[in-house]
Design an enzyme around this catalytic site. Structure first.
Site, PDB file in Angstrom:
ATOM      1  N   ARG A 109       0.973  -1.004  -0.209  1.00 31.09           N
ATOM      2  CA  ARG A 109       0.459  -0.323   0.301  1.00 31.09           C
ATOM      3  C   ARG A 109       1.011   1.134   0.096  1.00 31.09           C
ATOM      4  NH1 ARG A 109      -4.613   1.218   4.883  1.00 31.09           N
ATOM      5  NH2 ARG A 109      -2.705   1.309   5.943  1.00 31.09           N
ATOM      6  N   THR A 113      -1.343   7.740  -1.022  1.00 30.12           N
ATOM      7  CA  THR A 113      -2.707   7.334  -1.347  1.00 30.12           C
ATOM      8  C   THR A 113      -3.422   6.360  -1.093  1.00 30.12           C
ATOM      9  OG1 THR A 113      -1.713   5.672  -3.344  1.00 30.12           O
ATOM     10  CG2 THR A 113      -1.240   8.534  -3.545  1.00 30.12           C
ATOM     11  N   ASP A 208      -2.098  -5.394  11.471  1.00 32.80           N
ATOM     12  CA  ASP A 208      -1.388  -4.797  10.343  1.00 32.80           C
ATOM     13  C   ASP A 208      -1.194  -6.807   9.961  1.00 32.80           C
ATOM     14  OD1 ASP A 208       0.511  -6.014   8.856  1.00 32.80           O
ATOM     15  OD2 ASP A 208       0.532  -3.822   7.912  1.00 32.80           O
ATOM     16  N   ASP A 211       1.770  -7.974   9.222  1.00 30.95           N
ATOM     17  CA  ASP A 211       3.111  -7.352  10.324  1.00 30.95           C
ATOM     18  C   ASP A 211       3.380  -8.483  11.098  1.00 30.95           C
ATOM     19  OD1 ASP A 211       4.495  -5.787   9.348  1.00 30.95           O
ATOM     20  OD2 ASP A 211       3.636  -4.274  10.111  1.00 30.95           O
TER      21      ASP A 211
END
Length: 216
Positions: A109, A113, A208, A211
């Site tokens: 990602r 944006t 996440d 992660d």
């Protein structure tokens, strides 16, 4: 009648159990991996319940002949994990679909944006027209990554009604975008959460997933 996006949240106690473990911020990495794998297994089981092609036959038991039904594994099946987090689902899903071929798609990602960037694409140039595809995308937040994947599959000959998506947590913004662009899609998710924060993360979510899977 126009197709409408379908999303199923199976009311299975094992799905709720492993989701609770995955959500807990104190869950250590090895157990988090186990939770994600178990969620993949049970969601895959639900997703293919009435989706796999079958053939009828007869078999001989030790006592008599009887009708039987088998999965038609001659029909092409594909699993597309969206890296990194999708890797946490691969092994358990492949146990449910042992003959499926695996095609990796790596996305990251852009934090400015919130749009996906592709860094790895192992999809074939064209799929067999009859291929059924299971996309492994654990977090459906903004929907940008999955839309990218669906566009890639569409370009390679796979319509949305031949795709099923496995997700751990989904959020309304992603579902709204997907329903507009790919209304024939079917999604299986452990939970639908209420909102995103200003960074595009699902709240309450589970953080996440990549992660936490890899301890990074």
């Amino acid at each position: 009648m126009a197709p409408q996006l379908r999303i199923f949240v199976p009311p299975h106690p094992l799905i709720r159990h492993w989701l609770g473990i995955a959500r807990d911020r104190q869950t250590p990495t090895p157990l988090f991996r186990t939770a994600i794998a178990e969620l993949g297994r049970w969601l895959a089981y639900e997703a293919v319940r009435e989706w796999l092609p079958t053939v009828s036959a007869t078999v001989l038991t030790p006592l008599a002949e009887t009708p039987a039904e088998f999965v038609d594994f001659s029909q092409p099946l594909a699993i597309v994990p969206v890296l990194r987090a999708g890797l946490g689902l691969v092994d358990s899903v492949q146990q449910v679909l042992p003959t499926a071929r695996i095609f990796h798609l790596g996305l990251e990602r852009d934090e400015a944006t919130l749009e996906p960037r592709c860094y790895l694409n192992r999809l074939p140039e064209q799929f067999d027209a009859n291929t059924r595809v299971l996309v492994l995308e654990p977090m459906l937040a903004t929907g940008g990554s999955l839309l990218y994947v669906l566009d890639q599959l569409s370009d390679r000959g796979i319509p949305a009604d031949q795709i099923r998506v496995l997700s751990i947590v989904a959020a309304p913004p992603a579902l709204q975008k997907l329903s507009q662009r790919y209304p024939a899609l079917t999604i299986y998710s452990a939970i639908i959460d209420e909102q995103l924060n200003d960074r595009g993360f699902i709240v309450p979510g589970l953080g996440d997933a990549g992660d936490r899977l890899f301890g990074t």
